[in-house]
Design an enzyme around this catalytic site. Structure first.
Site, short mmCIF file in Angstrom:
data_model
loop_
_atom_site.label_atom_id
_atom_site.label_comp_id
_atom_site.label_asym_id
_atom_site.label_seq_id
_atom_site.Cartn_x
_atom_site.Cartn_y
_atom_site.Cartn_z
N SER A 138 0.86 -1.19 0.00
CA SER A 138 0.00 0.00 0.00
C SER A 138 0.89 1.23 0.00
O SER A 138 2.05 1.18 0.43
CB SER A 138 -0.89 0.00 1.26
N TYR A 151 -2.57 -0.30 10.31
CA TYR A 151 -2.61 -0.66 8.90
C TYR A 151 -1.26 -0.38 8.24
O TYR A 151 -0.74 -1.22 7.49
CB TYR A 151 -3.72 0.12 8.20
#
Length: 254
Positions: A138, A151
């Site tokens: 990501s 995250y």
């Protein structure tokens, strides 16, 4: 070009969003697709779509956090040419409002889940003398994003694991890369916004869309096309790399 004929691809989280787009495209290109997905109805629908289009696929209702269950599934599949570590969950919060339970939940799915699949797939690839691994990282692995402590931790781990696996298995002809998407418009994103911002969903969607300099979120198919290249024989010289696909998020947000 980019044929996957006679190849077997395992895709975690292939029942929706990016994983679904990859599963459909890989099947179209000739791969036998195995989806590992807890949402059995969603996975069954994707496999049905694959078979209706003349492709080959099978769904496995397995939790990526359960190592023995994952080992059993991979041993059942037997031949794994391509592994896509796509399954993942999100969390909103900074360090102070991320509980131990939150951290463990994110780690178990996003990090341990990927590790379990790597642990199961790599020996099969070594036995075959080749293999391709693609991990879903990501932009959060590369830049600081507000309220994404757990995250970001998990996706940073994915990026680091990609480099480690790529380095350790060069001699076994196993390539390993990662993709780092920015925001991609999927049902996951819609659910995330609805859960965390129920009172101003349209405003948040617009804000998240505009956070990419290109002015919109990505599309699942756009991620799938990059995944296809990286997993194809045409990308045989590519390993140990991360590929941001982010509408300019990392480099143009200034």
């Amino acid at each position: 070009m980019f044929s996957l004929t006679n190849k077997t691809a395992v895709i975690t989280g292939g029942g929706s969003g990016i994983g679904k787009a990859i599963a459909l495209l890989f099947a179209k290109q000739g791969a036998a697709v195995h989806i590992i997905e807890l949402n059995t109805d969603a996975a069954a629908e994707v496999i049905k779509e694959i078979k209706n289009a003349g492709g080959d696929g099978k769904a496995h209702a397995t939790n990526v956090t359960d190592q023995q269950a994952i080992l059993n599934v991979f041993n059942e599949i037997g031949k794994v040419d391509i592994l896509i570590n796509n399954a993942g969950i999100a969390h909103v919060g900074n360090l102070e409002n991320t509980t131990e339970v939150d951290l463990d939940r994110i780690f178990n799915v996003n990090v341990k889940g990927a590790y379990n699949c790597l642990y199961a797939a790599v020996p099969l690839m070594k036995q075959a003398g080749k293999g391709v691994i693609l991990n879903m990282a990501s932009i959060a692995a590369h830049v600081g994003i507000t309220d994404r402590f757990a995250y970001s931790m998990s996706k940073g781990a994915i990026f680091a694991m990609t480099l480690s696996v790529a380095r350790d298995y060069l001699a076994d002809n196993i390539r390993c890369n990662s993709i780092s998407p920015a925001r991609v418009h999927t049902p996951f994103v819609d659910g995330f916004i609805a859960k965390n911002y129920p009172d101003n969903q349209a405003e948040v969607f617009e804000k998240l869309s505009k956070s990419q300099p290109i002015g919109r979120m990505g599309k699942p198919d756009e991620i799938a096309f990059l995944a296809l290249y990286l997993c194809s024989d045409e990308a045989g010289f590519v390993t140990g790399n991360d590929y941001p696909i982010d509408g300019g998020f990392i480099t143009l947000n200034n």
